[in-house]
Structure formats: C-alpha cells, structure tokens
Write a protein that holds these residues in place. Structure first.
Motif, PDB file in Angstrom:
ATOM      1  N   VAL A 245      -0.735  -7.370 -11.557  1.00 11.54           N
ATOM      2  CA  VAL A 245      -0.184  -7.950 -10.333  1.00 11.54           C
ATOM      3  C   VAL A 245       0.598  -9.219 -10.665  1.00 11.54           C
ATOM      4  O   VAL A 245       1.707  -9.443 -10.165  1.00 11.54           O
ATOM      5  CB  VAL A 245      -1.317  -8.257  -9.324  1.00 11.54           C
ATOM      6  N   ASN A 246       0.016  -9.996 -11.542  1.00  9.90           N
ATOM      7  CA  ASN A 246       0.645 -11.262 -11.924  1.00  9.90           C
ATOM      8  C   ASN A 246       2.017 -11.075 -12.560  1.00  9.90           C
ATOM      9  O   ASN A 246       2.933 -11.849 -12.329  1.00  9.90           O
ATOM     10  CB  ASN A 246      -0.271 -11.979 -12.913  1.00  9.90           C
ATOM     11  N   SER A 247       2.125 -10.038 -13.374  1.00 13.53           N
ATOM     12  CA  SER A 247       3.386  -9.811 -14.071  1.00 13.53           C
ATOM     13  C   SER A 247       4.437  -9.245 -13.121  1.00 13.53           C
ATOM     14  O   SER A 247       5.586  -9.069 -13.497  1.00 13.53           O
ATOM     15  CB  SER A 247       3.169  -8.841 -15.226  1.00 13.53           C
ATOM     16  N   GLY A 248       4.021  -8.917 -11.904  1.00 14.98           N
ATOM     17  CA  GLY A 248       4.979  -8.396 -10.940  1.00 14.98           C
ATOM     18  C   GLY A 248       5.158  -6.899 -11.040  1.00 14.98           C
ATOM     19  O   GLY A 248       5.958  -6.309 -10.320  1.00 14.98           O
ATOM     20  N   MET A 249       4.387  -6.277 -11.950  1.00 16.39           N
ATOM     21  CA  MET A 249       4.520  -4.837 -12.069  1.00 16.39           C
ATOM     22  C   MET A 249       3.979  -4.159 -10.809  1.00 16.39           C
ATOM     23  O   MET A 249       4.546  -3.200 -10.314  1.00 16.39           O
ATOM     24  CB  MET A 249       3.743  -4.367 -13.284  1.00 16.39           C
ATOM     25  N   LEU A 250       2.872  -4.702 -10.326  1.00 16.84           N
ATOM     26  CA  LEU A 250       2.318  -4.200  -9.079  1.00 16.84           C
ATOM     27  C   LEU A 250       2.438  -5.282  -8.018  1.00 16.84           C
ATOM     28  O   LEU A 250       2.359  -6.476  -8.324  1.00 16.84           O
ATOM     29  CB  LEU A 250       0.849  -3.814  -9.250  1.00 16.84           C
ATOM     30  N   GLU A 251       2.606  -4.845  -6.792  1.00 20.02           N
ATOM     31  CA  GLU A 251       2.709  -5.793  -5.697  1.00 20.02           C
ATOM     32  C   GLU A 251       1.307  -6.132  -5.179  1.00 20.02           C
ATOM     33  O   GLU A 251       0.907  -7.292  -5.161  1.00 20.02           O
ATOM     34  CB  GLU A 251       3.562  -5.148  -4.588  1.00 20.02           C
ATOM     35  N   THR A 252       0.581  -5.130  -4.794  1.00 16.81           N
ATOM     36  CA  THR A 252      -0.764  -5.313  -4.256  1.00 16.81           C
ATOM     37  C   THR A 252      -1.619  -4.131  -4.649  1.00 16.81           C
ATOM     38  O   THR A 252      -1.134  -3.007  -4.640  1.00 16.81           O
ATOM     39  CB  THR A 252      -0.749  -5.288  -2.703  1.00 16.81           C
ATOM     40  N   PHE A 266      -7.531   3.716  -7.800  1.00 15.88           N
ATOM     41  CA  PHE A 266      -7.087   2.776  -6.777  1.00 15.88           C
ATOM     42  C   PHE A 266      -5.673   3.098  -6.320  1.00 15.88           C
ATOM     43  O   PHE A 266      -4.901   3.715  -7.047  1.00 15.88           O
ATOM     44  CB  PHE A 266      -7.067   1.348  -7.332  1.00 15.88           C
ATOM     45  N   HIS A 267      -5.391   2.642  -5.127  1.00 15.98           N
ATOM     46  CA  HIS A 267      -4.020   2.723  -4.646  1.00 15.98           C
ATOM     47  C   HIS A 267      -3.378   1.346  -4.816  1.00 15.98           C
ATOM     48  O   HIS A 267      -4.033   0.325  -4.651  1.00 15.98           O
ATOM     49  CB  HIS A 267      -3.989   3.114  -3.171  1.00 15.98           C
ATOM     50  N   ALA A 268      -2.090   1.327  -5.149  1.00 19.68           N
ATOM     51  CA  ALA A 268      -1.382   0.054  -5.267  1.00 19.68           C
ATOM     52  C   ALA A 268       0.056   0.238  -4.838  1.00 19.68           C
ATOM     53  O   ALA A 268       0.611   1.343  -4.953  1.00 19.68           O
ATOM     54  CB  ALA A 268      -1.434  -0.454  -6.704  1.00 19.68           C
ATOM     55  N   TYR A 269       0.630  -0.843  -4.321  1.00 21.40           N
ATOM     56  CA  TYR A 269       2.065  -0.836  -4.078  1.00 21.40           C
ATOM     57  C   TYR A 269       2.767  -1.340  -5.322  1.00 21.40           C
ATOM     58  O   TYR A 269       2.347  -2.339  -5.909  1.00 21.40           O
ATOM     59  CB  TYR A 269       2.407  -1.715  -2.871  1.00 21.40           C
ATOM     60  N   GLY A 270       3.811  -0.630  -5.717  1.00 20.07           N
ATOM     61  CA  GLY A 270       4.538  -1.005  -6.924  1.00 20.07           C
ATOM     62  C   GLY A 270       5.285  -2.317  -6.734  1.00 20.07           C
ATOM     63  O   GLY A 270       5.717  -2.642  -5.634  1.00 20.07           O
ATOM     64  N   VAL A 279      11.548   2.211 -13.693  1.00 18.53           N
ATOM     65  CA  VAL A 279      11.451   1.895 -12.278  1.00 18.53           C
ATOM     66  C   VAL A 279      10.028   2.160 -11.836  1.00 18.53           C
ATOM     67  O   VAL A 279       9.471   3.223 -12.112  1.00 18.53           O
ATOM     68  CB  VAL A 279      12.428   2.760 -11.461  1.00 18.53           C
ATOM     69  N   ILE A 280       9.438   1.175 -11.188  1.00 19.30           N
ATOM     70  CA  ILE A 280       8.061   1.354 -10.747  1.00 19.30           C
ATOM     71  C   ILE A 280       8.070   2.045  -9.391  1.00 19.30           C
ATOM     72  O   ILE A 280       8.770   1.619  -8.482  1.00 19.30           O
ATOM     73  CB  ILE A 280       7.371  -0.011 -10.668  1.00 19.30           C
ATOM     74  N   PRO A 281       7.316   3.138  -9.272  1.00 17.26           N
ATOM     75  CA  PRO A 281       7.320   3.849  -7.999  1.00 17.26           C
ATOM     76  C   PRO A 281       6.803   2.948  -6.866  1.00 17.26           C
ATOM     77  O   PRO A 281       5.999   2.050  -7.124  1.00 17.26           O
ATOM     78  CB  PRO A 281       6.372   5.029  -8.232  1.00 17.26           C
ATOM     79  N   PRO A 282       7.261   3.193  -5.644  1.00 18.69           N
ATOM     80  CA  PRO A 282       6.833   2.341  -4.530  1.00 18.69           C
ATOM     81  C   PRO A 282       5.327   2.345  -4.329  1.00 18.69           C
ATOM     82  O   PRO A 282       4.738   1.338  -3.951  1.00 18.69           O
ATOM     83  CB  PRO A 282       7.553   2.928  -3.317  1.00 18.69           C
ATOM     84  N   GLU A 283       4.704   3.493  -4.580  1.00 16.43           N
ATOM     85  CA  GLU A 283       3.239   3.530  -4.481  1.00 16.43           C
ATOM     86  C   GLU A 283       2.671   4.088  -5.782  1.00 16.43           C
ATOM     87  O   GLU A 283       3.198   5.052  -6.330  1.00 16.43           O
ATOM     88  CB  GLU A 283       2.794   4.401  -3.300  1.00 16.43           C
ATOM     89  N   CYS A 284       1.599   3.450  -6.243  1.00 13.71           N
ATOM     90  CA  CYS A 284       1.004   3.863  -7.520  1.00 13.71           C
ATOM     91  C   CYS A 284      -0.465   4.216  -7.358  1.00 13.71           C
ATOM     92  O   CYS A 284      -1.139   3.729  -6.449  1.00 13.71           O
ATOM     93  CB  CYS A 284       1.100   2.737  -8.549  1.00 13.71           C
ATOM     94  N   ALA A 285      -0.935   5.059  -8.245  1.00 14.62           N
ATOM     95  CA  ALA A 285      -2.371   5.302  -8.359  1.00 14.62           C
ATOM     96  C   ALA A 285      -2.814   4.712  -9.689  1.00 14.62           C
ATOM     97  O   ALA A 285      -2.131   4.875 -10.696  1.00 14.62           O
ATOM     98  CB  ALA A 285      -2.665   6.795  -8.311  1.00 14.62           C
TER      99      ALA A 285
END
Ligand code: ADP
Ligand code: MN
Length: 514
Positions: A245-252, A266-270, A279-285
């Motif tokens: 999250v800190n590196s900005g790879m994941l949003e939340t 877990f679910h995460a927003y990219g 390109v990081i997908p908008p939603e990640c698992a």
C-alpha cells in the motif's frame, strides 16, 4: 572474509561512521504543535469516521471498513510503523557501511569486511531464526531420551543384588524421569540433583493433572489461533501488505474474501504506481499462503515429486516451501494466461503473498460454479468451455490442475474462470495422471448431475483431455492402466535420467522434445 573490527579507522567506542550522523546535527527548533492538538485531531478524525459509518452503513457492511489504507492508519499500527522505520534505517545503515567498506578497501588485494556490523533486522524475512533446516524439523534434538527400561524378565543384577522393577527406589526415580514426558508447558519444577522418588500414587495424580492441563491449553490455543485467523495475517505478512500500500501499488486493502485451510484471500483496489512496467488492475485479489506448519504437510506429495522443485525441496525450511507454493501458483497462472485460458492475471509475487487480478466486481467476487444456478444453455456452454480449457491446460500449458472442481471455477462475464492452481503439476508428475483422472471425475459428475446430456463420463473425458487411448470400460481397470503408465514413466526416469515429455499408451517409442 573476516570481520576485522580493529581495522576500522578511529576505532573508538563505536565505529567512525556512527558519529557522523547522515542527517546532520539535530536542530533544536521548538515543536510547533502540542500533544493536545495531535490528540484532538485524532479524535476529530475518529468522530468523522464514526459519522461516515453511520451515514453509509452499506459500505461498512461489506467488510468492517478498509483495514489497511494509505491515509487511515490508526494508532494500533504504531508498532508496524516503528518496524518499518527501523527497517528503513537499517537499510540506510547497511548501505553506508558498504560505502565505508569500499572506501577502505579501495583496490587493495587484501580486503577487510564489515559484515559483522551489518544489521540483521528481526522483521526481515530471512532472519536467522527462519533458517531452521527442513531436515532438522524431523528429528527433534530436544526430545528427552527414552528412560532406561527394565528387561522383560523384570529384574536386573545377580544374586543378592537383584533389583526388581517393583523396587521402591528404582520405581520412584523412574517416575520422576517420566515427568519429562509431560507436555513441555507443564511445570514440573526443577528436581535436578535432588534424587526425587515419586510414589506411584503421586505420579499417577500428576499425570492425570498434566493431561487435563494439556487439553485445556490446547483449547486456549485454538481460541487464540481463531482470533488471529480473524485478523487473518501474522505481523510479517501485515508488514508486507503495508509496504504494497505504501509503495502505491495498492490503493486500499478492503477485507477478506476467503479464509481457507491453506490460504487467505483479500480484496484490494489497485493503486496507480506504474512501476515494474505493469498496469495494476483496478481490483486485485491477494492470496496469502498460510505460514503455519500443519496444513501444508498434506501437500507434500504434490511438490515433492514435481521435478521442477525437486532439487530445492530437500534443502528448504518450511517457510520457504510455503513461498514455493506461491511461486508455483504464479508460474502456473502465467502459463495459463499465455494459453489464453480465463484465469487471474499475476500482478506481483512477494514471498508467500501473491497479488493477482480480481475476478468479480465492486468487491464482490464472482461466484463459484457450485453456487450459481445456470440456465441449461449456460450449463452446456460452461461444460464445453471447461472441456476445452482442460485440453488447453494439458496440451499447451503442460499442466494438470489437480484440484479441479466446481469449487475452483468461478462464473464471471458469462464464462468459467479457473483459479487455485498452486497444486497443479505437469502430466508426467509421478501422480499426474491420477490427479487428472480425479479432475475428470469431478467435472463429469458435476455436469451429469447438472443435466448436461452431452457430458462425457470420466473415462471418456480423461481420454479426450490427455489424448491417451485407455480402453478399459470400468473404473478399476482404468485406474490400473493409469498407474501402469505412471510407473512406466518413472522407470524411464530411473533409466534415462529424464522424463518423457508426453505419454504414449501403446508400445510406440516415447516422444521426446529436446
Ligand atoms: P484455497 O486454496 O484456499 O482454496 P483459492 O485460490 O481457491 O484458495 O481461493 C479461495 C477463494 O477465494 C476462492 O474460492 C474464491 O472465492 C476467492 N478467490 C481467489 N482468487 C480470486 C480472484 N482472483 N478473484 C476473485 N476471487 C478469488
Ligand atoms: Mn480453492
């Protein structure tokens, strides 16, 4: 290389570089903001959060609010922050050390090393505590030696020196020694050198108590395990997630989708960091492979015989083996992606944490095939798609899923997506064909029950996928033939030191690909 402390210049109480603070002298400006201000700001934030939660309850209901975000780090994460700062500091310190080392050594032929001054951070994954050799865990050097036993005949010694097993002193000592076998957390006190002799009666009472204590502590432990399962990950993993999250790879990271025996998802927003030219997908698992020792043991058979991992298996400690599961899932997903099979796309692998694209939308994961009710038309469509995917998997990816069932297929966007491929193996794996047969049985049973008249039975499906031509018309003979083929392949490996690239069911010479 050796760590030569005295060789460092200006060797005083500490090495020279410590006195030169890399950030310069600390300035003594007064603090511009009082503690009370900070506290009230925090309070205000909390109040606002509460208000927001009241205003948009449905967002909160989805998962108890995001548990790791960029901005919203509450005080409970202070420890985490401290650890991250410490890590960062250690890294800088080590870098500085390396520079000093280089400066001193120049291009001299004899060099000195500062290795011994390097920080080994306890929260870094590869700390020495982890380096228990995998082999060592099978033999426990701390286990108490077996107490010496009296031989069958029930006595030792000769003539008038005979001692029987009922001798009060011997028996008492033996009882004392047996206390060693109680659970390790059971305190038996320190009787060393006291020549304690426990009577049978006392010993039995103690034993009874030790057992009930053990059961009680197991219960307590179970509870504790459960609560960590709710928080879902251990501190090390949490730190890894924080960094993402800190590196900005994941949003939340919003919350947990699934807690299985071997993994938590877990679910995460990219995020929008365009590093790693991906390109990081908008939603990640995020699939976190569990680092507890018990669960992966039954997976030994998948990985142990997989030649891709063979050389590495024997040397590794359990933690590394778990990382290997994640690695395997990544490689297998990549193969499938390349073949165009619908499956999650790999984003990144960090240790035992695999980030991939999320199959589903708006935090709602796509349903498993076992949980959707499909129209008979869709059901038929799904069946043919799976038949196709199984063939592609076998022929183009050179893989057998090995855990294929309606539990590991998701229905999304009008088609079936394959997931959960960490256990997938190549067809020439010693049990590869058995795994394939099991997959086929799951698939054909599901679709036959689901009313797809065209569905092949498991034996037909097996032949259709593998291209083998096993003619046995009953399950027992069919399986026997499968095992014979596997055996033949193993013998071939024994004799030629390598695997066949494909199976051939008739007597034809095996096909190699060089
Ligand atoms: P396990 O080994 O625990 O079965 P899985 O890979 O099957 O691990 O994941 C468990 C569950 O998490 C799946 O059944 C699915 O519901 C969900 N899941 C896993 N990966 C994804 C993904 N990429 N997108 C959406 N949901 C996923
Ligand atoms: Mn699964």
């Amino acid at each position: 290389s050796v760590g030569v402390a005295a060789a460092a210049p200006d060797a005083g109480p500490g090495p020279a570089w410590q006195s030169k603070c890399p950030w310069g002298a600390p300035s003594t400006t007064s603090i511009s903001c009082s503690l009370a201000d900070v506290m009230s700001e925090q309070l205000a934030k909390e109040l606002q959060l509460e208000e927001e939660n009241a205003a948009f309850p449905e967002v909160v209901a989805a998962a108890e609010g995001p548990f790791i975000t960029g901005e919203n780090i509450d005080t409970s994460s202070d420890l985490m922050l401290a650890q991250m700062l410490q890590m960062e500091f250690d890294r800088e310190y080590d870098a500085q050390l390396r520079r000093e080392e280089k400066k001193i050594n120049g291009d001299s032929k004899v060099s000195i090393s500062f290795e011994n001054y390097r920080k080994v951070h306890p929260y870094d994954s590869d700390s020495s505590e982890d380096e228990v050799d995998w082999q060592d865990t099978r033999h426990d050097p701390y286990r108490a030696d077996k107490p010496t036993t009296t031989p069958r005949r029930g006595f030792i010694g000769k003539g008038k020196d005979i001692t029987t097993k009922h001798d009060e002193v011997v028996c008492g000592r033996k009882n004392t020694a047996r206390m060693e076998n109680f659970a390790p957390e059971f305190q038996v006190g320190d009787g060393i050198g006291m020549d304690l002799k426990l009577s049978n009666q006392v010993f039995n009472a103690l034993k009874q108590h030790a057992y009930s204590e053990e059961r009680r502590s197991a219960r307590l432990h179970e509870k504790k395990e459960h609560s960590t399962a709710e928080k879902a990950v251990d501190p090390k993993t949490r730190l890894l997630l924080y960094k993402m999250v800190n590196s900005g790879m994941l949003e939340t990271i919003t919350g947990c989708i699934s807690t299985g025996k071997e993994s938590v998802v877990f679910h995460a927003y990219g995020g929008n960091s365009a590093t790693e030219d991906k390109v990081i997908p908008p939603e990640c698992a995020i699939k976190v492979f569990k680092t507890t020792l018990n669960e992966f043991k039954n997976r030994d058979k998948y990985i142990k015989d997989d030649y891709r991992f063979k050389d590495r298996f024997s040397k590794l400690n359990p933690r590394k083996i778990i990382r290997m599961w994640a690695e395997k899932e990544m490689h297998n997903l990549t193969r499938m992606q390349n073949a165009g099979i619908p499956c999650p796309q790999v984003v990144i692998l960090k240790k035992h944490v695999l980030v991939m694209s999320f199959i589903g939308q708006d935090q709602v994961p796509a349903p498993k095939l076992k949980d959707v009710t499909l129209s008979s038309e869709d059901m038929k469509k799904a069946y043919y798609q799976i038949l196709n995917m199984m063939q592609q998997l076998y022929r183009e990816c050179n893989l057998v899923h090995a855990d294929l069932s309606e539990y590991n297929m998701l229905w999304h966007d009008g088609k079936v997506w394959l997931i959960d491929v960490s256990q997938s193996v190549e067809p020439t794996h010693p049990h590869g064909l058995e795994f394939l047969f099991r997959d086929c049985r799951n698939v054909s049973q599901f679709f036959q029950k689901g009313g797809v008249a065209e569905a092949l039975n498991e034996r037909e499906l097996f032949n259709a996928v593998s291209g083998l031509n096993i003619t046995a018309d009953n399950e027992v003979d069919f399986q026997a033939e499968i095992e014979a083929l596997e055996k033949m392949n193993e013998d071939h490996v024994q004799n030629h030191g390598k695997k066949l690239s494909t199976f051939s069911s008739d007597g034809d010479p095996p096909i190699y690909d060089e």
